[in-house]
Structures are given as structure tokens and as C-alpha cells.
Design an enzyme around this catalytic site. Structure first.
Site, mmCIF file in Angstrom:
data_model
loop_
_atom_site.group_PDB
_atom_site.id
_atom_site.type_symbol
_atom_site.label_atom_id
_atom_site.label_comp_id
_atom_site.label_asym_id
_atom_site.label_seq_id
_atom_site.Cartn_x
_atom_site.Cartn_y
_atom_site.Cartn_z
ATOM 1 N N LYS A 119 0.630 -1.221 -0.004
ATOM 2 C CA LYS A 119 0.041 0.010 -0.121
ATOM 3 C C LYS A 119 0.649 1.305 -0.124
ATOM 4 C CE LYS A 119 -4.198 -1.875 1.632
ATOM 5 N NZ LYS A 119 -5.731 -1.761 2.485
ATOM 6 N N LYS A 202 -5.577 -9.400 -4.925
ATOM 7 C CA LYS A 202 -6.599 -9.801 -3.946
ATOM 8 C C LYS A 202 -7.830 -9.040 -4.267
ATOM 9 C CE LYS A 202 -6.786 -8.109 0.570
ATOM 10 N NZ LYS A 202 -8.053 -8.005 0.931
ATOM 11 N N LYS A 205 -12.316 -4.951 -0.593
ATOM 12 C CA LYS A 205 -13.383 -4.085 -0.144
ATOM 13 C C LYS A 205 -13.273 -2.779 -0.579
ATOM 14 C CE LYS A 205 -14.232 -4.942 4.073
ATOM 15 N NZ LYS A 205 -13.058 -4.120 4.892
HETATM 16 P P1 ATP Z 1 -9.760 -3.123 2.721
HETATM 17 O O1 ATP Z 1 -9.575 -3.038 1.502
HETATM 18 O O2 ATP Z 1 -10.476 -2.201 3.509
HETATM 19 O O3 ATP Z 1 -8.651 -3.680 3.370
HETATM 20 P P2 ATP Z 1 -10.384 -6.150 2.796
HETATM 21 O O4 ATP Z 1 -11.274 -6.549 1.729
HETATM 22 O O5 ATP Z 1 -8.932 -6.530 3.001
HETATM 23 O O6 ATP Z 1 -10.628 -4.500 3.028
HETATM 24 P P3 ATP Z 1 -10.505 -6.502 5.746
HETATM 25 O O7 ATP Z 1 -11.427 -5.677 6.732
HETATM 26 O O8 ATP Z 1 -9.305 -5.848 5.449
HETATM 27 O O9 ATP Z 1 -11.118 -6.562 4.293
HETATM 28 O O10 ATP Z 1 -10.212 -7.931 6.247
HETATM 29 C C1 ATP Z 1 -11.147 -8.707 6.775
HETATM 30 C C2 ATP Z 1 -10.763 -10.093 6.580
HETATM 31 O O11 ATP Z 1 -11.157 -10.591 5.362
HETATM 32 C C3 ATP Z 1 -9.553 -10.403 7.093
HETATM 33 O O12 ATP Z 1 -9.678 -11.619 7.725
HETATM 34 C C4 ATP Z 1 -8.708 -10.648 5.665
HETATM 35 O O13 ATP Z 1 -7.707 -11.574 5.686
HETATM 36 C C5 ATP Z 1 -9.984 -11.125 5.058
HETATM 37 N N1 ATP Z 1 -10.052 -10.916 3.386
HETATM 38 C C6 ATP Z 1 -9.690 -9.948 2.775
HETATM 39 N N2 ATP Z 1 -9.830 -10.114 1.549
HETATM 40 C C7 ATP Z 1 -9.773 -11.451 1.366
HETATM 41 C C8 ATP Z 1 -9.707 -12.023 0.162
HETATM 42 N N3 ATP Z 1 -9.760 -11.478 -1.184
HETATM 43 N N4 ATP Z 1 -9.744 -13.246 0.244
HETATM 44 C C9 ATP Z 1 -9.896 -13.845 1.472
HETATM 45 N N5 ATP Z 1 -9.998 -13.196 2.516
HETATM 46 C C10 ATP Z 1 -9.896 -12.030 2.532
HETATM 47 MG MG MG Z 2 -7.705 -5.593 4.372
#
Ligand code: ATP
Ligand code: MG
Length: 336
Positions: A119, A202, A205
Site C-alpha cells: 500500500k 486480491k 473491499k
Molecule cells: P480493505 O480493502 O478495506 O482492507 P479487505 O477486503 O482487505 O478490505 P479487511 O476488513 O481488511 O477486508 O479484512 C477482513 C477479513 O477478510 C480479514 O480476515 C482478511 O484476511 C479477509 N480477506 C480480505 N480480503 C480477502 C480475500 N480477497 N480473500 C480471502 N480473505 C480476505
Molecule cells: Mg484489508
């Protein structure tokens, strides 16, 4: 010296940042694994709102995202009868313990975190907020406050749980057996769901410039189907799990396997003589069916009064253990 007392039950904990709508990646990588196991442990799930302010956000959007995250937890099968559901910022000890854990880390360790490197490379190091650098210390506090044994997370967060273990060991070495050492639980399939448009990244969100690559649990059936049908599908023409040469198709196989419970080998042989279109259509069906069920339950639970009652009960239950653990850490440090 204030030490841990033996526990009757093992503790499981996880959390999601309310930084946008919850994705299929969040569900398959963390929430589903948590929901499947919740009856087996003393279980805690939280809405990681303090982690959501690592980047500036509109206050009204953050509030809405907290409510959405909460209702989504319930819609995804988190049962308040089995799990304590709480909002991180409701428990003041996260801040205190986060501060304490920050002093158990080293600059080198935090700089080596893959997520920080990725990031900060994207944003240019000097322009990156310190929140992105320091948040693994807050994440360690989140985990350690509840004497957690198991943390279901996606592969991207495994490194931060490992760092939590290092911080915990360092603290205990200096101050006695005060904190409980956790383990990450990373599911063998679905731990890193990839962006459908760019399967080298990946599914996120936030930070998704092309929303067609991310399936949100709130997506309507038409849009979700379109996202799957237009997913990058590699050139081999075979439904074969090969992450190196076919990341796009392997990603879709993982998604289908997680949702239906079929093994990867079974999926490969089921679609052996069929093209990508039939396979993608089956993935789209399974995704749409999952989203329909989740959204039906979401509508039922998305009632501010119901959500507030569950959060206030969760707050009271989470507070009890967080206060005790934080007090133990403060006593060990000579702060209490
Ligand atoms: P952000 O972009 O806001 O960081 P994010 O999708 O990475 O969002 P987080 O809230 O950081 O979501 O993570 C919540 C949970 O979801 C964590 O346990 C993270 O490891 C899991 N996670 C996030 N993205 C993925 C993915 N693409 N595949 C599997 N697990 C995921
Ligand atoms: Mg995340």
C-alpha cells in the site's frame, strides 16, 4: 505478578473493517470460517471501526458501513446466542492496549509487513498515513485483549497474526506469562480470493478501481452474474486448478469449491469436457444463490433497534474480559 488464569474454553476472534461493503473474499476468507466454528469456542467477532479510520472517511459513510457490517454478520450466520458481537471503538481498552503493543514492535518489523509495503508503494512512502504503518499493533491488541487462541483470517492477514505472536512472546519474556499466544486459522481453499478482472491482485473491499472485479455481498443477481461471466479466464481452455498458469480460472474454482463444498478435484472432473461458459455459469449460479440467501436474511436483520440491542449486549460482554486483560498488562508493566 498478574498472570493468566487457566481457561475453560478456547477463544476464537475475528473482525472486519467497515471500510466499504463486505465482499465475497471477506466472507469466504474469514466470516464463513468463523460462522462454521462459532459453537466450538468462546467466540468474539467485532466491527473494526478504529481500523477504518487509517484513511480519512466521511463520518456518515463510516456510520452506515458499521451498521451494514453488523447486519451482514448476522446475515452470514453469526449467531448472537453463540458469539459476542461488538464494535471495537465501544471498548476503550483497544486504544490503551494498542498503545502498549505499539511499544513491543520494531520499525524494521512493521516496515517488513507485506501490506504496508504494497500500500505504501502505491501511495508513495512519505504520503502514507502512519495508521497504515502502525495498525498491526492495534490488531495485536484486538487479539490479545480476549486471550484469543484462534483467529480465522484470509492469507493477507496471516503475517499480522504472526507478528502478534512475536509481540506476545516479547511481552511475556519481559513481564511474565501475562498474554495468551494466538494462532491464525487460514482455510486451505478460499484464503485469497482474487479480483475477477485482475487475478494477480486480491479482491479488496476498498481500493478497487474496477468494481467489476469485486463481488459485494450486497450485489444484485444480475450484476453478480455479469461479474462472474466477464471474469478473466486465461488461455488454456481447460477447467483446471493451476494458480500459476491459470489464476483466473483457479480463483473461480476456489469460489465454487468454498460455496458448494465440492472438492477441487471433483469440480475439475465435472467440467472436464465442458468449456469455460458452462463452468462460469455454474459459478454464477452458486454465487447468486448464496447472495440471495444472505440478502434475504440481511433485510430481516437490518433493523436499527435489533442491531443496537445486540451491540449493547456485546459491548457489556466484551468489556468484561478486555478490562481484565488490560489490567493484567498494566499491572505487569507497573502502570497499575
Ligand atoms: P480493505 O480493502 O478495506 O482492507 P479487505 O477486503 O482487505 O478490505 P479487511 O476488513 O481488511 O477486508 O479484512 C477482513 C477479513 O477478510 C480479514 O480476515 C482478511 O484476511 C479477509 N480477506 C480480505 N480480503 C480477502 C480475500 N480477497 N480473500 C480471502 N480473505 C480476505
Ligand atoms: Mg484489508
Amino acid at each position: 505478578m498478574a498472570k493468566q488464569t487457566p481457561k475453560k474454553h478456547k477463544v476464537m476472534l475475528t473482525g472486519v473493517r467497515p471500510s466499504g461493503s463486505i465482499t465475497l473474499g471477506n466472507y469466504l476468507g474469514a466470516i464463513k470460517n468463523f460462522a462454521d466454528k462459532q459453537g466450538l469456542f468462546k467466540s468474539y467477532i467485532f466491527i473494526a471501526d478504529l481500523h477504518a479510520i487509517t484513511e480519512p472517511r466521511q463520518p456518515a459513510e463510516l456510520k452506515a458501513a458499521v451498521n451494514q457490517c453488523m447486519a451482514m454478520y448476522l446475515a452470514c450466520g453469526i449467531d448472537p446466542g453463540k458469539t459476542v458481537i461488538f464494535r471495537q471503538s465501544d471498548i476503550a481498552e483497544h486504544g490503551i492496549m494498542g498503545f502498549i503493543m505499539a511499544f513491543q514492535t520494531r520499525l524494521g518489523e512493521l516496515s517488513r509487513m507485506t501490506q504496508f509495503k504494497l500500500k505504501s508503494a502505491a501511495g508513495g512512502k512519505s504520503g502514507v498515513g502512519t495508521g497504515l504503518f502502525i495498525y498491526p499493533a492495534l490488531m495485536a491488541a484486538d487479539i490479545l485483549l480476549y486471550d484469543t487462541d484462534i483467529v480465522p483470517v484470509g492469507a493477507d492477514q496471516q503475517q499480522h497474526v504472526e507478528l502478534t505472536r512475536d509481540m506476545c512472546q516479547r511481552f511475556n519474556k519481559r513481564y511474565g506469562a501475562v498474554l495468551n499466544e494466538p494462532d491464525a486459522f487460514v482455510a486451505p481453499v478460499g484464503n485469497r480470493i482474487l479480483n475477477l478482472r485482475n487475478p494477480l491482485e486480491k479482491m479488496n473491499k476498498s481500493d478497487c478501481s474496477d468494481n467489476m472485479g469485486t463481488i459485494f455481498l450486497s450485489d444484485g443477481a444480475d450484476i453478480a452474474r455479469k461479474k462472474v461471466m466477464t471474469a478473466v479466464s486465461d488461455g488454456l481452455g481447460l477447467v483446471k486448478f493451476d494458480q500459476e498458469n491459470q489464476p483466473g480460472i483457479s480463483n473461480l474454482i476456489s469460489i465454487l469449491s468454498c460455496i458448494t463444498g465440492q472438492s477441487i478435484a471433483d469440480i475439475e472432473s465435472r467440467f472436464e469436457a465442458q468449456g469455460y461458459a458452462a463452468f462460469k455459469s455454474a459459478v454464477a449460479d452458486s454465487v447468486c444463490c448464496l447472495l440471495r440467501d444472505i440478502q434475504e436474511r440481511y433485510r430481516k436483520f437490518n433493523d436499527p433497534k435489533v442491531l443496537e440491542d445486540i451491540l449493547s449486549d456485546g459491548r457489556a460482554r466484551a468489556e468484561k474480559i478486555a478490562e481484565k486483560t488490560c489490567q493484567r498488562a498494566k499491572t505487569a508493566l507497573g502502570l497499575a
